[in-house]
Design a protein around this motif. Structure first.
Motif, PDB file in Angstrom:
ATOM      1  N   LEU A 148       0.837  -1.200   0.000  1.00  0.00           N
ATOM      2  CA  LEU A 148       0.000   0.000   0.000  1.00  0.00           C
ATOM      3  C   LEU A 148       0.871   1.249   0.000  1.00  0.00           C
ATOM      4  CD1 LEU A 148      -2.695   1.543   0.351  1.00  0.00           C
ATOM      5  CD2 LEU A 148      -2.485   1.131   2.814  1.00  0.00           C
ATOM      6  N   ASN A 149       0.580   2.149  -0.913  1.00  0.00           N
ATOM      7  CA  ASN A 149       1.225   3.463  -0.949  1.00  0.00           C
ATOM      8  C   ASN A 149       0.221   4.488  -0.443  1.00  0.00           C
ATOM      9  OD1 ASN A 149       2.091   6.099  -1.871  1.00  0.00           O
ATOM     10  ND2 ASN A 149       3.535   5.065  -3.242  1.00  0.00           N
ATOM     11  N   TRP A 150       0.419   4.957   0.792  1.00  0.00           N
ATOM     12  CA  TRP A 150      -0.527   5.886   1.393  1.00  0.00           C
ATOM     13  C   TRP A 150      -0.597   7.198   0.617  1.00  0.00           C
ATOM     14  CZ3 TRP A 150      -3.927   4.181   4.734  1.00  0.00           C
ATOM     15  CH2 TRP A 150      -3.605   3.148   5.625  1.00  0.00           C
ATOM     16  N   LEU A 151       0.567   7.673   0.143  1.00  0.00           N
ATOM     17  CA  LEU A 151       0.615   8.958  -0.539  1.00  0.00           C
ATOM     18  C   LEU A 151      -0.226   8.952  -1.816  1.00  0.00           C
ATOM     19  CD1 LEU A 151       1.704  11.805  -1.003  1.00  0.00           C
ATOM     20  CD2 LEU A 151       3.751  10.777  -2.033  1.00  0.00           C
ATOM     21  N   LEU A 152      -0.048   7.904  -2.627  1.00  0.00           N
ATOM     22  CA  LEU A 152      -0.768   7.814  -3.897  1.00  0.00           C
ATOM     23  C   LEU A 152      -2.107   7.100  -3.763  1.00  0.00           C
ATOM     24  CD1 LEU A 152       2.231   6.891  -6.232  1.00  0.00           C
ATOM     25  CD2 LEU A 152       1.268   9.164  -5.771  1.00  0.00           C
ATOM     26  N   ASN A 153      -2.341   6.503  -2.577  1.00  0.00           N
ATOM     27  CA  ASN A 153      -3.567   5.736  -2.332  1.00  0.00           C
ATOM     28  C   ASN A 153      -3.732   4.634  -3.372  1.00  0.00           C
ATOM     29  OD1 ASN A 153      -5.843   4.960  -0.981  1.00  0.00           O
ATOM     30  ND2 ASN A 153      -7.151   6.589  -1.781  1.00  0.00           N
ATOM     31  N   THR A 154      -2.653   3.903  -3.599  1.00  0.00           N
ATOM     32  CA  THR A 154      -2.661   2.791  -4.557  1.00  0.00           C
ATOM     33  C   THR A 154      -2.161   1.534  -3.873  1.00  0.00           C
ATOM     34  OG1 THR A 154      -0.414   3.337  -5.311  1.00  0.00           O
ATOM     35  CG2 THR A 154      -2.276   4.282  -6.549  1.00  0.00           C
ATOM     36  N   ILE A 155      -2.592   0.390  -4.396  1.00  0.00           N
ATOM     37  CA  ILE A 155      -2.125  -0.903  -3.895  1.00  0.00           C
ATOM     38  C   ILE A 155      -1.474  -1.659  -5.044  1.00  0.00           C
ATOM     39  CG2 ILE A 155      -2.834  -3.159  -3.011  1.00  0.00           C
ATOM     40  CD1 ILE A 155      -4.982  -1.810  -1.392  1.00  0.00           C
ATOM     41  N   LYS A 185      -6.900   5.278  12.013  1.00  0.00           N
ATOM     42  CA  LYS A 185      -5.943   4.619  12.894  1.00  0.00           C
ATOM     43  C   LYS A 185      -4.588   4.406  12.219  1.00  0.00           C
ATOM     44  CE  LYS A 185      -5.269   0.478  15.734  1.00  0.00           C
ATOM     45  NZ  LYS A 185      -5.847  -0.827  16.159  1.00  0.00           N
ATOM     46  N   ASN A 186      -4.579   4.144  10.919  1.00  0.00           N
ATOM     47  CA  ASN A 186      -3.350   3.681  10.272  1.00  0.00           C
ATOM     48  C   ASN A 186      -2.724   4.651   9.266  1.00  0.00           C
ATOM     49  OD1 ASN A 186      -3.063   0.706  11.201  1.00  0.00           O
ATOM     50  ND2 ASN A 186      -5.214   0.857  10.610  1.00  0.00           N
ATOM     51  N   CYS A 187      -3.516   5.498   8.661  1.00  0.00           N
ATOM     52  CA  CYS A 187      -3.005   6.374   7.601  1.00  0.00           C
ATOM     53  C   CYS A 187      -2.192   7.526   8.200  1.00  0.00           C
ATOM     54  CB  CYS A 187      -4.167   6.932   6.784  1.00  0.00           C
ATOM     55  SG  CYS A 187      -3.673   7.963   5.382  1.00  0.00           S
ATOM     56  N   PRO A 188      -1.041   7.851   7.608  1.00  0.00           N
ATOM     57  CA  PRO A 188      -0.307   9.049   8.049  1.00  0.00           C
ATOM     58  C   PRO A 188      -1.214  10.278   7.975  1.00  0.00           C
ATOM     59  CG  PRO A 188       1.058   7.734   6.581  1.00  0.00           C
ATOM     60  CD  PRO A 188      -0.323   7.135   6.541  1.00  0.00           C
ATOM     61  N   ALA A 189      -1.175  11.114   8.997  1.00  0.00           N
ATOM     62  CA  ALA A 189      -2.120  12.227   9.146  1.00  0.00           C
ATOM     63  C   ALA A 189      -2.244  13.127   7.920  1.00  0.00           C
ATOM     64  CB  ALA A 189      -1.748  13.055  10.381  1.00  0.00           C
ATOM     65  N   PRO A 190      -1.146  13.496   7.242  1.00  0.00           N
ATOM     66  CA  PRO A 190      -1.294  14.412   6.094  1.00  0.00           C
ATOM     67  C   PRO A 190      -2.104  13.829   4.941  1.00  0.00           C
ATOM     68  CG  PRO A 190       0.988  14.341   6.856  1.00  0.00           C
ATOM     69  CD  PRO A 190       0.265  13.221   7.532  1.00  0.00           C
ATOM     70  N   TYR A 191      -2.185  12.488   4.868  1.00  0.00           N
ATOM     71  CA  TYR A 191      -2.846  11.858   3.730  1.00  0.00           C
ATOM     72  C   TYR A 191      -4.287  11.448   4.020  1.00  0.00           C
ATOM     73  CZ  TYR A 191       2.141  11.226   2.701  1.00  0.00           C
ATOM     74  OH  TYR A 191       3.483  11.422   2.511  1.00  0.00           O
ATOM     75  N   PRO A 201      -7.290  13.046   4.579  1.00  0.00           N
ATOM     76  CA  PRO A 201      -8.428  13.567   3.803  1.00  0.00           C
ATOM     77  C   PRO A 201      -8.520  12.968   2.403  1.00  0.00           C
ATOM     78  CG  PRO A 201      -7.325  15.346   4.954  1.00  0.00           C
ATOM     79  CD  PRO A 201      -6.447  14.140   5.113  1.00  0.00           C
ATOM     80  N   PHE A 202      -7.390  12.885   1.711  1.00  0.00           N
ATOM     81  CA  PHE A 202      -7.397  12.331   0.356  1.00  0.00           C
ATOM     82  C   PHE A 202      -7.734  10.852   0.379  1.00  0.00           C
ATOM     83  CE2 PHE A 202      -4.940  10.227  -3.097  1.00  0.00           C
ATOM     84  CZ  PHE A 202      -5.690  10.693  -4.168  1.00  0.00           C
ATOM     85  N   HIS A 203      -7.172  10.131   1.345  1.00  0.00           N
ATOM     86  CA  HIS A 203      -7.417   8.688   1.422  1.00  0.00           C
ATOM     87  C   HIS A 203      -8.898   8.409   1.688  1.00  0.00           C
ATOM     88  CE1 HIS A 203      -5.967   4.550   1.804  1.00  0.00           C
ATOM     89  NE2 HIS A 203      -6.834   4.401   2.781  1.00  0.00           N
ATOM     90  N   LEU A 204      -9.500   9.182   2.573  1.00  0.00           N
ATOM     91  CA  LEU A 204     -10.919   8.992   2.868  1.00  0.00           C
ATOM     92  C   LEU A 204     -11.776   9.319   1.650  1.00  0.00           C
ATOM     93  CD1 LEU A 204     -11.264  10.478   6.473  1.00  0.00           C
ATOM     94  CD2 LEU A 204     -11.483   8.080   5.806  1.00  0.00           C
ATOM     95  N   ALA A 205     -11.498  10.448   1.008  1.00  0.00           N
ATOM     96  CA  ALA A 205     -12.301  10.844  -0.152  1.00  0.00           C
ATOM     97  C   ALA A 205     -12.198   9.822  -1.273  1.00  0.00           C
ATOM     98  CB  ALA A 205     -11.841  12.219  -0.653  1.00  0.00           C
ATOM     99  N   ASN A 206     -10.983   9.356  -1.526  1.00  0.00           N
ATOM    100  CA  ASN A 206     -10.762   8.363  -2.568  1.00  0.00           C
ATOM    101  C   ASN A 206     -11.453   7.048  -2.223  1.00  0.00           C
ATOM    102  OD1 ASN A 206      -9.145   6.081  -3.902  1.00  0.00           O
ATOM    103  ND2 ASN A 206      -8.382   7.874  -4.995  1.00  0.00           N
TER     104      ASN A 206
END
Length: 282
Positions: A135-142, A257-263, A265-270
């Motif tokens: 998992l790439n948290w920044l790009l929200n890709t697996i 719980k798991n996603c780095p804080a800066p990412y 909002p984008f991770h949730l929206a995606n």
């Protein structure tokens, strides 16, 4: 090495799958393991079948409301009290390759504090279908690992960011540091991914062991069945049911719980977009 793997299998009905799983474990080339079944109120004769056909298996009884995570935790607590040094979580709808335990021990000796998963093959076609994800948290890709590997490299260990609970080997040192699975936030789905992300953040390595193989039935998962008959009732289950693969509550809790804080909002929206619209596209 004089310890044994404690294999924890939560079950609720589907006794034929449980029988097939246990029969395959009986054929292991390395028999240094114990099986603990957590039977959460089965009504299909599972209890009688276990007592008559597999008297060597320990059976713990649940109240009928444990679901996957609490059932696994019950089994782990029991095994730890008995001094278990290695825990393996396993679903009952898998068939183990006869070398699974042997190959888990081999690679555990090379990486004694790592969590190890198994390569999954389709039980019907015998073809590999799951070899881990990154998992790439920044790009929200697996990224799926298996498709990137030539045939001759589909062996040994391959690093991943998370692991499923099917055939998951957990050293005791991991549990002593991060605790049990989070049954309060994740009673059924995603608890395994949450646990292994937590372990990775705590400094433990995660690998898929391509030498240790499981045969699985991908069409038998609750989410696959919800998707197989697309209608608005199943769409609701997909998003809100405890066994829905797109459960919005679980996804939100997992991200926070798991996603780095800066990412976040984008991770949730995606993620919300994929769950709300992806059901009808796949």
């Amino acid at each position: 090495m004089n310890y044994m793997i404690s294999i924890i299998i939560p079950v609720f009905n589907r006794k034929e799958y449980t029988r097939e799983c246990l029969l395959s474990l009986g054929k292991q080339t390395d028999q240094r393991f114990k099986v603990v079944i957590v039977d959460d109120g089965s009504t299909d004769g599972t209890e009688d079948m276990l007592r008559q056909e597999f008297p060597e298996v320990e059976v713990l009884k649940g109240s009928g409301s444990l679901f996957w995570t609490a059932g696994v935790n019950m089994g782990i607590r029991h095994a730890l009290k008995q001094g278990a040094q290695l825990i393996m979580t396993m679903n009952n709808d898998v068939v183990t390759d006869e070398h699974l335990i042997e190959k888990m021990y081999y690679w555990h000796e090379q990486k004694p504090e790592a969590l190890l998963g198994a390569l999954e093959l389709d039980a019907n076609t015998q073809q590999p279908i799951f070899g881990g994800e990154r998992l790439n948290w920044l790009l929200n890709t697996i990224e799926e690992v298996l498709p990137t590997l030539p045939k001759d490299e589909q062996k040994g260990l391959h690093a991943v960011t998370h692991l499923p609970g099917r055939g998951l080997l957990i050293p005791r040192v991991v549990i002593e540091k991060i605790g049990l699975f989070d049954q309060d936030r994740f009673p059924h789905y995603i608890a395994d991914y949450d646990y292994t992300h937590t372990a990775r953040r705590a400094g433990f390595e995660l690998y898929v062991n391509y030498d240790a193989r499981l045969l699985t039935y991908p069409e038998e998962s609750g989410e696959r069945q919800i998707r197989s008959d697309k209608n608005f009732k199943n769409y609701y289950k997909h998003l809100f049911d405890l066994k829905g693969g797109g459960n919005l509550r679980d996804f939100t809790r997992f991200t926070l719980k798991n996603c780095p804080a800066p990412y976040i909002p984008f991770h949730l929206a995606n993620g919300y977009t994929r769950r709300l619209f992806g059901y009808f596209l796949k």
